[in-house]
Design a protein around this motif. Structure first.
Motif, short mmCIF file in Angstrom:
data_model
loop_
_atom_site.label_atom_id
_atom_site.label_comp_id
_atom_site.label_asym_id
_atom_site.label_seq_id
_atom_site.Cartn_x
_atom_site.Cartn_y
_atom_site.Cartn_z
N HIS A 134 0.80 -1.22 0.00
CA HIS A 134 0.00 0.00 0.00
C HIS A 134 0.84 1.27 0.00
N ASP A 135 2.01 1.21 0.61
CA ASP A 135 2.91 2.36 0.62
C ASP A 135 4.28 1.88 1.10
N ALA A 136 5.21 2.81 1.28
CA ALA A 136 6.58 2.43 1.64
C ALA A 136 6.66 1.75 3.01
N ASP A 137 5.62 1.89 3.82
CA ASP A 137 5.67 1.36 5.18
C ASP A 137 4.53 0.42 5.52
N GLY A 138 3.79 -0.04 4.51
CA GLY A 138 2.67 -0.93 4.82
C GLY A 138 2.32 -1.87 3.70
N TRP A 139 2.07 -3.13 4.06
CA TRP A 139 1.64 -4.13 3.08
C TRP A 139 0.76 -5.15 3.77
N ARG A 140 0.07 -5.95 2.98
CA ARG A 140 -0.89 -6.92 3.50
C ARG A 140 -0.76 -8.23 2.73
N THR A 141 -0.96 -9.33 3.45
CA THR A 141 -1.11 -10.63 2.80
C THR A 141 -2.46 -11.21 3.22
N VAL A 142 -3.09 -11.85 2.27
CA VAL A 142 -4.32 -12.60 2.55
C VAL A 142 -4.11 -14.00 1.98
N TRP A 143 -4.06 -14.98 2.86
CA TRP A 143 -3.96 -16.37 2.44
C TRP A 143 -5.32 -17.02 2.56
N ARG A 144 -5.78 -17.60 1.47
CA ARG A 144 -7.04 -18.36 1.44
C ARG A 144 -6.64 -19.82 1.34
N VAL A 145 -7.05 -20.61 2.31
CA VAL A 145 -6.66 -22.02 2.38
C VAL A 145 -7.91 -22.87 2.21
N ARG A 146 -7.90 -23.70 1.17
CA ARG A 146 -9.06 -24.55 0.90
C ARG A 146 -8.60 -25.97 0.66
N GLY A 147 -9.42 -26.89 1.12
CA GLY A 147 -9.14 -28.30 0.89
C GLY A 147 -9.93 -29.16 1.84
N PRO A 148 -9.69 -30.45 1.80
CA PRO A 148 -10.46 -31.35 2.67
C PRO A 148 -10.15 -31.14 4.16
N ALA A 149 -8.95 -30.63 4.49
CA ALA A 149 -8.58 -30.49 5.90
C ALA A 149 -8.79 -29.06 6.42
N LYS A 150 -8.86 -28.06 5.52
CA LYS A 150 -8.88 -26.67 5.98
C LYS A 150 -9.80 -25.81 5.14
N ASP A 151 -10.37 -24.79 5.79
CA ASP A 151 -11.15 -23.75 5.13
C ASP A 151 -10.88 -22.47 5.91
N LEU A 152 -9.79 -21.79 5.57
CA LEU A 152 -9.29 -20.67 6.37
C LEU A 152 -9.06 -19.42 5.53
N VAL A 153 -9.11 -18.27 6.21
CA VAL A 153 -8.65 -17.00 5.64
C VAL A 153 -7.73 -16.38 6.68
N LEU A 154 -6.47 -16.14 6.28
CA LEU A 154 -5.49 -15.51 7.15
C LEU A 154 -5.13 -14.16 6.56
N THR A 155 -5.45 -13.08 7.26
CA THR A 155 -5.19 -11.72 6.79
C THR A 155 -4.16 -11.08 7.71
N THR A 156 -3.05 -10.64 7.12
CA THR A 156 -1.96 -10.07 7.91
C THR A 156 -1.63 -8.69 7.40
N ASP A 157 -1.61 -7.72 8.32
CA ASP A 157 -1.17 -6.36 8.01
C ASP A 157 0.19 -6.13 8.63
N ARG A 179 3.14 -3.15 9.31
CA ARG A 179 3.49 -1.73 9.37
C ARG A 179 4.95 -1.62 9.80
N ARG A 180 5.73 -0.88 9.02
CA ARG A 180 7.15 -0.74 9.31
C ARG A 180 7.35 -0.04 10.66
N LEU A 181 8.25 -0.58 11.47
CA LEU A 181 8.63 0.04 12.73
C LEU A 181 9.80 0.98 12.49
N PRO A 182 9.87 2.08 13.23
CA PRO A 182 11.01 2.99 13.04
C PRO A 182 12.29 2.28 13.48
N PRO A 183 13.43 2.67 12.88
CA PRO A 183 14.70 2.07 13.30
C PRO A 183 14.91 2.27 14.79
N ALA A 184 15.56 1.31 15.41
CA ALA A 184 15.82 1.41 16.85
C ALA A 184 16.68 2.65 17.11
#
Length: 154
Positions: free
Chosen positions: A119-142, A144-149
Motif C-alpha cells: 500500500h505504501d513504503a511502510d505498509g503491506w498486506r497478505t491474505v492467504w485463502r486455504v481450501r481443501g479437505p482439511a482446511k477452510d481458512l482465511v489468514l489476513t496479515t497487516d 506496518r514498518r517500525l522505526p529504526p531502533a
C-alpha cells in the motif's frame, strides 16, 4: 489498510527491517476467529533475508507464544524473491514490482493461495485463502514498518 498499489522495484530491499504484525485467522468451517500480534524482522543472511516472526497467537480464548522463520532469497528476475521454509523447502515466489502478487502453495490436499498487496513504503498486506479437505481458512496479515531502533550512546 487503505490505499492503492505501491510498486516495489526490489522486494528484498523493501522488506528489510522490522515490522509490526497483526493477523486474523478465520476458520470458516467452524466459524472461529483468532488473532496473532507481534513483530517480524527481515535481516540480511547471505544473499537474501532471514524472516523471523514472533508474538502471541490467541485461539479460542487461549493466548500462546508463536514464532516462525522463513528465508527470502533473490528471485530469477531482478527485484523478485523466492520464499523458502526454514528447512529449505520451496514455499512460493514473490514479485511486488507492480505492488501486487498472487502465489499458490499446495500442501497435501489443501491449496494455499496468497495475495500480497503493498500500500505504501511502510505498509503491506497478505491474505492467504486455504481450501481443501482439511482446511477452510482465511489468514489476513497487516504489516506496518517500525522505526529504526534509537541509537544508544554509552
Amino acid at each position: 489498510m487503505a490505499g492503492g498499489l505501491w510498486p516495489v522495484a526490489d522486494a528484498l530491499a523493501f522488506l528489510t527491517g522490522d515490522w509490526r504484525v497483526e493477523r486474523t485467522v478465520r476458520d470458516l468451517a467452524e466459524d472461529v476467529t483468532g488473532t496473532f500480534t507481534g513483530t517480524t524482522a527481515f535481516t540480511a543472511e547471505g544473499e537474501g533475508l532471514l524472516h523471523f516472526e514472533s508474538g502471541t497467537f490467541e485461539w479460542r480464548g487461549v493466548a500462546r507464544p508463536a514464532e516462525r522463520t522463513l528465508r527470502f532469497l533473490p528471485g530469477e528476475e531482478p527485484g523478485t524473491a523466492v520464499v523458502r521454509f526454514s528447512d529449505g523447502r520451496f514455499f512460493h515466489g514473490l514479485d511486488l514490482r507492480d505492488g501486487h502478487h498472487i502465489a499458490d502453495h499446495p500442501c497435501s490436499a489443501d491449496l494455499y493461495r496468497g495475495e500480497f498487496t503493498v500500500h505504501d513504503a511502510d505498509g503491506w498486506r497478505t491474505v492467504w485463502r486455504v481450501r481443501g479437505p482439511a482446511k477452510d481458512l482465511v489468514l489476513t496479515t497487516d504489516y506496518r514498518r517500525l522505526p529504526p531502533a534509537a541509537v544508544r550512546l554509552p
